[in-house]
Design a protein around this motif. Structure first.
Motif, PDB file in Angstrom:
ATOM      1  N   GLU A 238       0.828  -1.192  -0.178  1.00  0.00           N
ATOM      2  CA  GLU A 238      -0.194  -0.030  -0.093  1.00  0.00           C
ATOM      3  C   GLU A 238       0.976   1.387   0.113  1.00  0.00           C
ATOM      4  OE1 GLU A 238      -0.365  -2.386   1.969  1.00  0.00           O
ATOM      5  OE2 GLU A 238      -2.403  -3.104   2.309  1.00  0.00           O
ATOM      6  N   ALA A 239       2.059   1.348   0.785  1.00  0.00           N
ATOM      7  CA  ALA A 239       2.840   2.528   0.935  1.00  0.00           C
ATOM      8  C   ALA A 239       3.498   2.854  -0.519  1.00  0.00           C
ATOM      9  CB  ALA A 239       3.857   2.220   1.909  1.00  0.00           C
ATOM     10  N   LEU A 240       3.312   1.980  -1.526  1.00  0.00           N
ATOM     11  CA  LEU A 240       3.949   2.527  -2.888  1.00  0.00           C
ATOM     12  C   LEU A 240       3.286   3.755  -3.133  1.00  0.00           C
ATOM     13  CD1 LEU A 240       4.053  -0.729  -4.640  1.00  0.00           C
ATOM     14  CD2 LEU A 240       6.156   0.779  -4.304  1.00  0.00           C
ATOM     15  N   VAL A 241       1.920   4.149  -2.641  1.00  0.00           N
ATOM     16  CA  VAL A 241       1.136   5.231  -3.147  1.00  0.00           C
ATOM     17  C   VAL A 241       2.166   6.510  -2.871  1.00  0.00           C
ATOM     18  CG1 VAL A 241       0.280   5.487  -0.808  1.00  0.00           C
ATOM     19  CG2 VAL A 241      -0.925   6.144  -3.105  1.00  0.00           C
ATOM     20  N   PHE A 242       3.163   6.547  -1.917  1.00  0.00           N
ATOM     21  CA  PHE A 242       4.108   7.535  -1.528  1.00  0.00           C
ATOM     22  C   PHE A 242       4.880   7.953  -2.850  1.00  0.00           C
ATOM     23  CE2 PHE A 242       2.824   6.420   2.726  1.00  0.00           C
ATOM     24  CZ  PHE A 242       2.188   7.327   2.967  1.00  0.00           C
TER      25      PHE A 242
END
Length: 381
Positions: A238-242
């Motif tokens: 999910e943190a790939l969104v950063f």
């Protein structure tokens, strides 16, 4: 100093934030009882902050100051090896602490050295830029660049602590403060949409923020990262969104050879990402327009930097560090896109999309070169 704790799955570390709190920073460092302290900084921050911190620290403990040049050109394996060699000669050991005093480049250099020496020693961040304090210190990632792309050599290493003096941000030029604010805007568009009204009212193109405003900005950045990374410490789900805006942004940053701050490059990358999503029918006109509104209020000039060509960007996109997450053809690029504000496109748990390189090139040409005017807010950008 105010104490926050960042939790990334099973990893946790404290972040101390204050204003004019050098005494408290010194106290926190001394409490680590290191056999020696090795402060890494750049030539600019050495004159502004690190020199004073080093004098205070070396009066009470065994300490060394290591100064590198400024900018992304120093963020390479050669610098890591050179510094590590000198530190070993100077007597660094497993009980030592590496202290990174500077922005994101210094934080990454120091972090990678701390991760590699003796297979890992303690690391403390003392960020002196907004982008480092509000964004990059909230991560376990440590990496340096290759000539072919950004952050291609690296690993994961947890800081022991982060010590932030808001007063250090007072010496930043407006361009660097705006650079940090682009990451705050990115966070608001992707995961912290509750901050959008505050940004619409509070963004200042002159970057003249009060201590109270800086404190709120830094905490907003850290809490936005925490919101997603608490369940994804390696930033592979999910943190790939950063990484939103970073695909084209990193390419612009590399092609500009250090002439464009990281955040500004990411801002331009977000413009392209919004346009790509809009043309794919994923992002509404209102949400695309909001990208322009917020980024322009932060002072963004929506044009490619002088000397940066579309051809150079397209070549660099082929080596973006998100390769391998998805199976892509040679004419495709992996990107983070949005289906709406706070709604990443792509599968749940891995917000990545395959985009035809020709579409990205068209969007870069249309949005950032002036070849075609893009309608925004009833006018043209």
């Amino acid at each position: 100093m105010r104490n926050l704790r960042l939790q990334f799955e099973n990893e946790c570390y404290p972040v101390w934030i204050g204003v004019r709190c050098v005494d408290e920073i010194m106290s926190n460092l001394r409490e680590l009882s290191a056999s020696s302290y090795h402060m890494i900084t750049d030539s600019t921050v050495s004159q502004l902050h690190a020199g004073v911190l080093y004098e205070r620290l070396s009066a009470q403990a065994v300490a060394s100051l290591w100064v590198v040049g400024n900018g992304e050109s120093c963020k390479c394996l050669g610098t890591v090896e050179n510094l590590a060699q000198k530190m070993v000669q100077d007597g660094i050991d497993r009980s030592s602490v590496i202290v990174a005093v500077g922005g994101g480049v210094i934080g990454n250099l120091a972090g990678l050295i701390a991760a590699l020496l003796f297979r890992g020693i303690r690391l403390v961040h003392v960020p002196t830029t907004l982008i480092a304090a509000a964004d990059s210190v909230a991560s376990l990632k440590q990496a340096v660049n290759l000539s072919l792309g950004k952050n291609l050599l690296g690993c994961f290493h947890k800081p022991t602590a982060v010590l932030i003096d808001i007063n250090f941000l007072r010496t930043l030029p407006a361009t660097q403060i705006r650079s940090g604010m682009y990451e705050i805007i990115k966070n608001a568009l992707t995961v912290a949409t509750e901050n959008i009204p505050l940004l619409e009212k509070g963004l200042k193109p002159d970057a003249n923020y009060s201590d109270t405003e800086f404190m709120a900005i830094v905490e907003a950045g850290l809490f936005a990262k925490q919101k997603v990374m608490k369940d994804d410490k390696r930033e592979r789900k999910e943190a790939l969104v950063f990484e939103y805006g970073h695909t084209v942004g990193h390419a612009i940053e590399l092609a500009a050879e250090g002439r464009v701050p990281h955040g500004e490059a990411v801002g331009l990358g977000m413009i392209v990402a919004a346009e790509v999503a809009s043309r794919l029918g994923r992002l509404s006109e209102a949400d695309r327009s909001l990208h322009y509104q917020l980024l322009r209020r932060n002072g963004l000039t929506v044009r490619l930097p002088v000397g940066v060509t579309v051809a150079a960007l397209m070549a660099l996109l082929r080596t973006d560090n998100k390769r391998g997450y998805l199976s892509a053809r040679t004419d495709q690029v992996v990107m983070i896109l949005l289906d709406g504000l706070g709604v990443p496109a792509g599968p749940v748990g891995r917000p990545l999309m395959l985009v035809d390189a020709s579409l990205i090139q068209s969007c870069i040409e249309d949005c950032l070169t002036g070849i075609k005017e893009i309608a925004v807010e009833g006018g043209f950008q």
